[in-house]
Write an enzyme that holds these catalytic residues in place. Structure first.
Site, PDB file in Angstrom:
ATOM      1  N   ASP A  56       0.854  -1.175   0.010  1.00 12.64           N
ATOM      2  CA  ASP A  56       0.057  -0.008  -0.021  1.00 12.64           C
ATOM      3  C   ASP A  56       0.725   1.340   0.264  1.00 12.64           C
ATOM      4  OD1 ASP A  56      -2.215  -1.673   0.175  1.00 12.64           O
ATOM      5  OD2 ASP A  56      -2.486  -1.653   2.400  1.00 12.64           O
ATOM      6  N   GLU A 172      -9.701  -2.014   3.253  1.00 13.60           N
ATOM      7  CA  GLU A 172      -8.957  -1.912   4.717  1.00 13.60           C
ATOM      8  C   GLU A 172     -10.365  -1.111   5.301  1.00 13.60           C
ATOM      9  OE1 GLU A 172      -4.287  -1.787   5.048  1.00 13.60           O
ATOM     10  OE2 GLU A 172      -5.402   0.064   5.126  1.00 13.60           O
TER      11      GLU A 172
END
Length: 275
Positions: A56, A172
């Protein structure tokens, strides 16, 4: 597809699956344009991002660096800069991956702020942690680490009149898998709306090393369980989360787990409550 799947995907502004490479490239260009517009609209020229060694932050970091390079070329202004900062707690167990991420990103400026002393100093002053059992104490201190990292990034950004980048994405966000006012705090979140597989696909397109693209994701905040996989904490896999967000069939267990976790973590995705 259930109504809840569609409702949650819409709330998180989930990007549909990439139909082909052309669509992926178009999405990359859209994200870079977003980053550039955030700086232009703010009248600022510096971006700051903490680099963990995961896919990420590697992806967000490379997008940020490319955006800054384009801004310099488009404006002729060399003041545009991207600062990639390492924020280890003592020695990070996967430091080699963090260094590989920095080599891939090729940031204008690299920095390192070890947060261990700051975390320990705060822990020593908070007596409320003393009665907690070992696991609960470790969990609370893990959130302190995330919030200290946030403070460090904003301190660097403030020093340079810049903006802090966050790495939150839809996979997420739906699980509330971020620390409130910790890694969830930022000025702009250029990966927002993407599922995990899309982040990996963009990283691969940008040339990230395979070890980062397909690395087992971990928040790595707990001392008792260093490198604990995200998926173990979730109780479902990222493949299942991605499928859920893309309105594809998932198991009853995955569906129930994701919906329950989304509902229970709603407060993390909202501004503070007001009367």
């Amino acid at each position: 597809m259930s109504n809840r799947q569609a409702e949650i995907a819409a709330a998180l502004d989930v990007v549909p699956p990439f139909a082909d490479q052309t669509v992926l490239i178009r999405e990359v260009e859209r994200r870079k344009a977003f980053i550039k517009s955030c700086l232009r609209n703010a009248g600022l020229k510096v971006l700051v991002l903490g680099i963990s060694g995961g896919v990420d932050s590697s992806t967000a970091g490379r997008l940020a660096q490319l955006s800054i390079e384009e801004l310099r070329q488009e404006t002729g202004d060399d003041a545009y800069r991207f600062i990639a900062v390492r924020l280890p707690h003592n020695v990070q167990h996967d430091e080699a991956d963090a260094q590989a991420a920095l080599q891939f990103i090729r940031a204008d400026i690299e920095d390192c702020v070890n947060i261990a002393a700051s975390v320990q100093g705060l822990v020593e002053q908070v007596d409320h942690l003393d009665p907690l059992n070992a696991a609960r104490r470790d969990f609370v201190i893990g959130n302190i680490k995330a919030r200290v990292r946030m403070v460090a990034q904003f301190a660097i950004a403030n020093a340079h009149n810049g903006l802090v980048i966050g790495t939150d994405h839809a996979a997420e966000a739906v699980m509330g898998f971020f620390t409130k006012f910790g890694d969830g705090a930022c000025d702009l979140a250029p990966l927002s709306g993407l599922v995990k597989g899309q982040v990996r696909a963009i990283a691969q397109y940008l040339g990230a090393p395979e070890q980062l693209v397909f690395k087992v994701p971990t928040a790595d905040l707990e001392e008792l369980r260093p490198g604990k996989p995200d998926e173990e904490a979730h109780g479902v896999s990222y493949a299942e989360i991605d499928a859920f967000l893309h309105s594809q069939p998932v198991s009853e267990h995955a569906y129930a787990t994701i919906v329950r976790t989304y509902d229970n973590s709603q407060h993390k995705r909202q501004l503070p409550l007001v009367p």
